[in-house]
Design a protein around this motif. Structure first.
Motif, PDB file in Angstrom:
ATOM      1  N   UNK A  55      -3.597   5.650   4.469  1.00  8.35           N
ATOM      2  CA  UNK A  55      -4.066   4.886   3.320  1.00  8.35           C
ATOM      3  C   UNK A  55      -3.106   3.725   3.062  1.00  8.35           C
ATOM      4  N   UNK A  56      -3.702   2.547   2.898  1.00  8.29           N
ATOM      5  CA  UNK A  56      -2.912   1.337   2.682  1.00  8.29           C
ATOM      6  C   UNK A  56      -3.195   0.748   1.309  1.00  8.29           C
ATOM      7  N   UNK A  57      -2.139   0.316   0.669  1.00 10.80           N
ATOM      8  CA  UNK A  57      -2.229  -0.440  -0.565  1.00 10.80           C
ATOM      9  C   UNK A  57      -1.983  -1.911  -0.202  1.00 10.80           C
ATOM     10  N   UNK A  58      -2.666  -2.827  -0.865  1.00  9.61           N
ATOM     11  CA  UNK A  58      -2.525  -4.246  -0.538  1.00  9.61           C
ATOM     12  C   UNK A  58      -2.531  -5.088  -1.805  1.00  9.61           C
ATOM     13  N   UNK A  59      -1.982  -6.306  -1.656  1.00  9.85           N
ATOM     14  CA  UNK A  59      -1.817  -7.218  -2.788  1.00  9.85           C
ATOM     15  C   UNK A  59      -2.179  -8.635  -2.371  1.00  9.85           C
ATOM     16  N   UNK A  60      -2.886  -9.358  -3.222  1.00  7.85           N
ATOM     17  CA  UNK A  60      -3.098 -10.778  -2.961  1.00  7.85           C
ATOM     18  C   UNK A  60      -3.038 -11.542  -4.267  1.00  7.85           C
ATOM     19  N   UNK A  61      -2.653 -12.787  -4.174  1.00  2.70           N
ATOM     20  CA  UNK A  61      -2.607 -13.648  -5.350  1.00  2.70           C
ATOM     21  C   UNK A  61      -3.864 -14.493  -5.405  1.00  2.70           C
ATOM     22  N   UNK A  62      -4.289 -14.858  -6.597  1.00  2.00           N
ATOM     23  CA  UNK A  62      -5.481 -15.680  -6.736  1.00  2.00           C
ATOM     24  C   UNK A  62      -5.248 -17.064  -6.157  1.00  2.00           C
ATOM     25  N   UNK A  63      -4.010 -17.531  -6.203  1.00  2.00           N
ATOM     26  CA  UNK A  63      -3.713 -18.913  -5.794  1.00  2.00           C
ATOM     27  C   UNK A  63      -3.801 -19.137  -4.301  1.00  2.00           C
ATOM     28  N   UNK A  64      -3.753 -18.070  -3.499  1.00  2.00           N
ATOM     29  CA  UNK A  64      -3.865 -18.267  -2.048  1.00  2.00           C
ATOM     30  C   UNK A  64      -4.690 -17.146  -1.433  1.00  2.00           C
ATOM     31  N   UNK A  65      -4.812 -17.204  -0.151  1.00  2.00           N
ATOM     32  CA  UNK A  65      -5.699 -16.277   0.551  1.00  2.00           C
ATOM     33  C   UNK A  65      -4.930 -15.256   1.379  1.00  2.00           C
ATOM     34  N   UNK A  66      -3.647 -15.137   1.084  1.00  2.00           N
ATOM     35  CA  UNK A  66      -2.809 -14.232   1.861  1.00  2.00           C
ATOM     36  C   UNK A  66      -2.905 -12.832   1.265  1.00  2.00           C
ATOM     37  N   UNK A  67      -3.136 -11.845   2.099  1.00  2.00           N
ATOM     38  CA  UNK A  67      -3.254 -10.466   1.643  1.00  2.00           C
ATOM     39  C   UNK A  67      -2.192  -9.648   2.353  1.00  2.00           C
ATOM     40  N   UNK A  68      -1.292  -9.072   1.551  1.00  2.00           N
ATOM     41  CA  UNK A  68      -0.150  -8.333   2.086  1.00  2.00           C
ATOM     42  C   UNK A  68      -0.388  -6.839   1.932  1.00  2.00           C
ATOM     43  N   UNK A  69      -0.111  -6.101   2.993  1.00  2.00           N
ATOM     44  CA  UNK A  69      -0.290  -4.651   2.974  1.00  2.00           C
ATOM     45  C   UNK A  69       1.056  -3.934   2.940  1.00  2.00           C
ATOM     46  N   UNK A  70       1.018  -2.718   2.399  1.00  2.00           N
ATOM     47  CA  UNK A  70       2.172  -1.843   2.499  1.00  2.00           C
ATOM     48  C   UNK A  70       2.203  -1.187   3.869  1.00  2.00           C
ATOM     49  N   UNK A  71       3.195  -0.313   4.074  1.00  2.00           N
ATOM     50  CA  UNK A  71       3.343   0.330   5.376  1.00  2.00           C
ATOM     51  C   UNK A  71       2.396   1.500   5.562  1.00  2.00           C
ATOM     52  N   UNK A  72       1.722   1.888   4.513  1.00  2.00           N
ATOM     53  CA  UNK A  72       0.741   2.962   4.623  1.00  2.00           C
ATOM     54  C   UNK A  72       1.335   4.340   4.426  1.00  2.00           C
ATOM     55  N   UNK A  73       0.491   5.257   3.984  1.00  2.00           N
ATOM     56  CA  UNK A  73       0.860   6.661   3.849  1.00  2.00           C
ATOM     57  C   UNK A  73      -0.106   7.480   4.692  1.00  2.00           C
ATOM     58  N   UNK A  74       0.450   8.249   5.626  1.00  2.00           N
ATOM     59  CA  UNK A  74      -0.400   9.110   6.455  1.00  2.00           C
ATOM     60  C   UNK A  74      -0.600  10.428   5.729  1.00  2.00           C
ATOM     61  N   UNK A  75      -1.843  10.735   5.442  1.00  2.00           N
ATOM     62  CA  UNK A  75      -2.187  11.936   4.691  1.00  2.00           C
ATOM     63  C   UNK A  75      -2.832  12.970   5.612  1.00  2.00           C
ATOM     64  N   UNK A  76      -2.242  14.168   5.610  1.00  2.00           N
ATOM     65  CA  UNK A  76      -2.802  15.276   6.381  1.00  2.00           C
ATOM     66  C   UNK A  76      -3.335  16.308   5.407  1.00  2.00           C
ATOM     67  N   UNK A  77      -4.608  16.637   5.530  1.00  2.00           N
ATOM     68  CA  UNK A  77      -5.192  17.694   4.719  1.00  2.00           C
ATOM     69  C   UNK A  77      -5.386  18.897   5.642  1.00  2.00           C
ATOM     70  N   UNK A  78      -4.660  19.961   5.339  1.00  2.00           N
ATOM     71  CA  UNK A  78      -4.664  21.132   6.212  1.00  2.00           C
ATOM     72  C   UNK A  78      -5.725  22.131   5.764  1.00  2.00           C
ATOM     73  N   UNK A  79      -6.497  22.652   6.700  1.00  2.00           N
ATOM     74  CA  UNK A  79      -7.570  23.595   6.322  1.00  2.00           C
ATOM     75  C   UNK A  79      -7.008  24.951   5.909  1.00  2.00           C
TER      76      UNK A  79
END
Lengths: 114, 113
Positions: free
Chosen positions: A90-114
């Protein structure tokens, strides 16, 4: 400069447990957007939610909920009653209204164990 | 409907060889186009983005370049690959400036040996 921090690299929980993924952001802009994306094992990213900086209302969509707090610059994502199909990066991302650049975080790997 | 195609899906290249990854969008005009690289432990790194033909912004000034020969075509290139260029490359498009919701391609996995 804009920055997104996802401090949790990897999380494992047992199915049906609740899990919260943290996202902290930095920006000097007053108007910006925050996003969450899901990357299942297939690799293709899928959009989950977008929030603008003026809307701090929490949002719930089924088992998913998001908590946006400008005071702590956080936009956390909670999955309630997790399921194996929630396993993904899962990635979280951020962008500013003033430009078109979208920056992502490094992500979190989620494991759901049965 | 709007779709994005990215190829090749997998590529194995020797160090020093050239690279060309291609991305095309269908079903929309004048999209914003993005190239990201996903390397282990480094998340999604923005490489280039383009708001129009001949308008390309670079975030990573290394040995990669991007071109947009047509409105809906975005190409990532390198003249000489490095080992550190290995990774999963994702092309994406969006509409609407900072409020862009991105649609991603299926990705290109590059291994440099």
């Amino acid at each position: 400069a804009q920055k997104v921090t996802q401090a949790q690299t990897e999380i494992s929980v047992v199915e049906k447990e609740d899990v919260t993924l943290d996202c902290v952001y930095e920006t000097r802009d007053t108007t910006y957007y925050l996003f969450w994306y899901k990357q299942p094992p297939s690799g293709e990213l899928v959009f989950l939610i977008r929030r603008n900086s003026f809307d701090e209302q929490n949002e719930i969509s089924g088992r998913y909920s998001w908590n946006f707090q400008k005071s702590t610059s956080s936009f956390n994502f909670t999955i309630t009653a997790s399921q194996v199909v929630d396993s993904a990066v899962y990635f979280c991302a951020l962008s500013a209204v003033r430009d078109d650049k979208i920056i992502f975080g490094k992500g979190t790997r989620l494991h759901i164990l049965p | 409907s709007q779709t994005i195609h990215q190829w090749p899906a997998t590529l194995v290249q020797p160090v020093g060889s050239p690279l060309s990854l291609e991305c095309t969008v269908e079903g929309t005009s004048n999209p914003n186009l993005y190239w990201y690289r996903q390397a282990a432990g480094r998340g999604l790194q923005l490489l280039f983005y383009s708001i129009g033909i001949d308008q390309i912004s670079s975030e990573v000034p290394q040995n990669l370049s991007a071109s947009r020969p047509q409105d809906r075509q975005f190409i990532l290139s390198s003249k000489k690959l490095l080992l550190s260029d290995s990774g999963f490359y994702l092309c994406a498009f969006g509409k609407g400036g900072g409020a862009n919701v991105l649609t991603f391609g299926a990705g290109s996995r590059l291994t440099v040996l």
